[in-house]
Design a protein around this motif. Structure first.
Motif, mmCIF file in Angstrom:
data_model
loop_
_atom_site.group_PDB
_atom_site.id
_atom_site.type_symbol
_atom_site.label_atom_id
_atom_site.label_comp_id
_atom_site.label_asym_id
_atom_site.label_seq_id
_atom_site.Cartn_x
_atom_site.Cartn_y
_atom_site.Cartn_z
ATOM 1 N N GLY A 142 0.772 -1.236 0.000
ATOM 2 C CA GLY A 142 0.000 0.000 0.000
ATOM 3 C C GLY A 142 0.799 1.279 0.000
ATOM 4 O O GLY A 142 0.279 2.333 0.403
ATOM 5 N N TYR A 143 2.061 1.237 -0.449
ATOM 6 C CA TYR A 143 2.875 2.446 -0.550
ATOM 7 C C TYR A 143 2.718 3.015 -1.959
ATOM 8 O O TYR A 143 3.109 2.370 -2.937
ATOM 9 C CB TYR A 143 4.349 2.140 -0.280
ATOM 10 N N THR A 144 2.139 4.217 -2.067
ATOM 11 C CA THR A 144 1.944 4.834 -3.381
ATOM 12 C C THR A 144 3.185 5.636 -3.741
ATOM 13 O O THR A 144 3.390 6.745 -3.253
ATOM 14 C CB THR A 144 0.709 5.759 -3.376
ATOM 15 N N THR A 145 4.032 5.059 -4.580
ATOM 16 C CA THR A 145 5.301 5.698 -4.953
ATOM 17 C C THR A 145 5.251 6.167 -6.404
ATOM 18 O O THR A 145 4.366 5.776 -7.173
ATOM 19 C CB THR A 145 6.471 4.713 -4.780
ATOM 20 N N ILE A 146 6.199 6.998 -6.762
ATOM 21 C CA ILE A 146 6.269 7.517 -8.132
ATOM 22 C C ILE A 146 6.391 6.387 -9.160
ATOM 23 O O ILE A 146 5.667 6.396 -10.168
ATOM 24 C CB ILE A 146 7.420 8.532 -8.254
ATOM 25 N N PRO A 147 7.276 5.393 -8.975
ATOM 26 C CA PRO A 147 7.351 4.298 -9.953
ATOM 27 C C PRO A 147 6.051 3.513 -10.088
ATOM 28 O O PRO A 147 5.721 3.045 -11.186
ATOM 29 C CB PRO A 147 8.471 3.410 -9.400
ATOM 30 N N ASN A 148 5.299 3.365 -9.003
ATOM 31 C CA ASN A 148 4.023 2.643 -9.070
ATOM 32 C C ASN A 148 2.935 3.458 -9.755
ATOM 33 O O ASN A 148 2.123 2.921 -10.497
ATOM 34 C CB ASN A 148 3.547 2.255 -7.670
ATOM 35 N N TYR A 149 2.919 4.743 -9.489
ATOM 36 C CA TYR A 149 1.844 5.597 -10.000
ATOM 37 C C TYR A 149 2.095 6.042 -11.445
ATOM 38 O O TYR A 149 1.182 6.031 -12.271
ATOM 39 C CB TYR A 149 1.694 6.820 -9.098
ATOM 40 N N PHE A 150 3.329 6.445 -11.753
ATOM 41 C CA PHE A 150 3.632 6.999 -13.071
ATOM 42 C C PHE A 150 4.218 5.971 -14.047
ATOM 43 O O PHE A 150 4.435 6.291 -15.212
ATOM 44 C CB PHE A 150 4.606 8.178 -12.935
ATOM 45 N N LYS A 151 4.522 4.776 -13.571
ATOM 46 C CA LYS A 151 5.093 3.694 -14.392
ATOM 47 C C LYS A 151 6.528 4.019 -14.815
ATOM 48 O O LYS A 151 7.048 5.101 -14.573
ATOM 49 C CB LYS A 151 4.212 3.377 -15.603
ATOM 50 N N ASN A 152 7.167 3.065 -15.484
ATOM 51 C CA ASN A 152 8.613 3.135 -15.727
ATOM 52 C C ASN A 152 9.033 4.304 -16.614
ATOM 53 O O ASN A 152 9.986 5.021 -16.304
ATOM 54 C CB ASN A 152 9.101 1.829 -16.354
ATOM 55 N N LYS A 153 8.339 4.507 -17.733
ATOM 56 C CA LYS A 153 8.758 5.537 -18.690
ATOM 57 C C LYS A 153 8.701 6.932 -18.068
ATOM 58 O O LYS A 153 9.659 7.714 -18.160
ATOM 59 C CB LYS A 153 7.869 5.480 -19.932
ATOM 60 N N ASN A 154 7.586 7.257 -17.433
ATOM 61 C CA ASN A 154 7.439 8.586 -16.825
ATOM 62 C C ASN A 154 8.377 8.773 -15.633
ATOM 63 O O ASN A 154 8.850 9.884 -15.378
ATOM 64 C CB ASN A 154 5.992 8.804 -16.398
ATOM 65 N N THR A 155 8.639 7.684 -14.906
ATOM 66 C CA THR A 155 9.589 7.764 -13.791
ATOM 67 C C THR A 155 10.979 8.106 -14.303
ATOM 68 O O THR A 155 11.696 8.921 -13.702
ATOM 69 C CB THR A 155 9.630 6.433 -13.010
#
Length: 309
Positions: A215-228
């Motif tokens: 349940g940790y909402t992180t940038i890689p999880n939310y924006f996916k690999n390309k946007n990260t």
């Protein structure tokens, strides 16, 4: 769990009592993030004497017990923050850091909480003896340390910004204490903030699936690999811009000038690794950036010694 401990003990052929005590000791050090605290203490002393403290000589600095007291309170708070963070992240760390959590399992979690409370109280007690302003400074610091572990570490972007801000909070306190406000110090603070932010985001890419599961909402999880990758590359390019401004506009010289100049090539290497996205490249990038911060502390020390001698 007991069978795991016994297998671990038999594997290294260690007497039971010695093994148990040693495991408790190492588990506590890892739980309190002892080695990170040592590095931050070293960085605080180096930056305080060679960056923030512009007027005092070395003898006066050594006998400035107020400064030593503030740094002592900072170290205790970092220990306490590490303990409460591992308390909340224990299940996640069991997957991400199995060796560390195995060692920590030799100490019951309630004892970690007892130590957390003890360190927090001692830190606030010493801070109160220094001044009420210092006491309030550490009340805020400890509250956000706890609140980050309890709630903010699971919130998108806020988790990264809070983590980096808490890392830099003691340095901000020293800057205010010495009233050292200049363009150079501000740019160096922005430079360090950006690198620490990149480190935290890259670290999140390595624990992406585990963070999602817990349940940790992180940038890689939310924006996916390309946007990260786009976010990380953009941050590194901004960091390069800050480095160039430090070199060209602040009159920085000596080892620090070499550090920021060489850093341009280091960041280009990191950008190349991030664009060629693999887990291995992200891991290499993470350690390059961590090492570059340590090299920066050494460069500041050498630059300061050169200026003071």
């Amino acid at each position: 769990m007991n069978s795991e401990k016994e297998n671990f003990q038999q594997k290294f052929d260690i007497p039971k009592s010695l093994f148990y005590r040693f495991s408790q000791f190492v588990g506590f050090l890892l739980g309190a993030r002892f080695f990170i605290a040592v590095l931050l203490t070293f960085a605080l002393y180096v930056s305080t004497f060679f960056l923030f403290n512009q007027d005092e000589n070395f003898r006066k600095f050594v006998f400035d017990f107020k400064v030593h007291g503030i740094i002592f309170c900072t170290v205790l708070t970092i220990f306490a923050g590490g303990i409460i963070n591992q308390f909340y992240d224990f299940e996640k760390d069991h997957i991400v850091k199995p060796f560390r959590t195995r060692l920590q399992s030799f100490i019951k979690q309630k004892y970690f909480l007892y130590v957390y409370l003890f360190l927090s109280i001692i830190s606030l007690g010493v801070a109160g003896l220094i001044s009420y302003r210092v006491f309030l400074f550490f009340v805020v610091y400890q509250f956000f340390m706890w609140f980050y572990s309890h709630k903010l570490s699971r919130m998108l972007i806020i988790n990264n910004l809070t983590f980096v801000s808490l890392t830099l909070y003691p340095f901000f306190g020293m800057m205010v204490y010495y009233e050292t406000f200049s363009k150079k110090v501000l740019l160096m603070a922005v430079f360090l903030f950006l690198i620490l932010l990149c480190i935290d985001i890259v670290k999140d890419t390595l624990t992406k699936s585990v963070d999602k599961a817990f349940g940790y909402t992180t940038i890689p999880n939310y924006f996916k690999n390309k946007n990260t990758r786009i976010i990380l590359v953009s941050l590194l390019m901004i960091t390069m811009g800050v480095s160039m401004k430090l070199i060209l506009r602040t009159g920085i010289s000596g080892f620090m000038a070499y550090y920021f100049t060489t850093g341009l090539f280091v960041f280009i290497l990191c950008i190349y690794l991030l664009l060629n996205h693999t887990r291995r490249n992200n891991f290499i990038t993470l350690n390059i950036l961590r090492m570059w911060i340590f090299i920066g502390i050494i460069a500041m020390l050498m630059n300061g010694l050169e200026g003071k001698l």
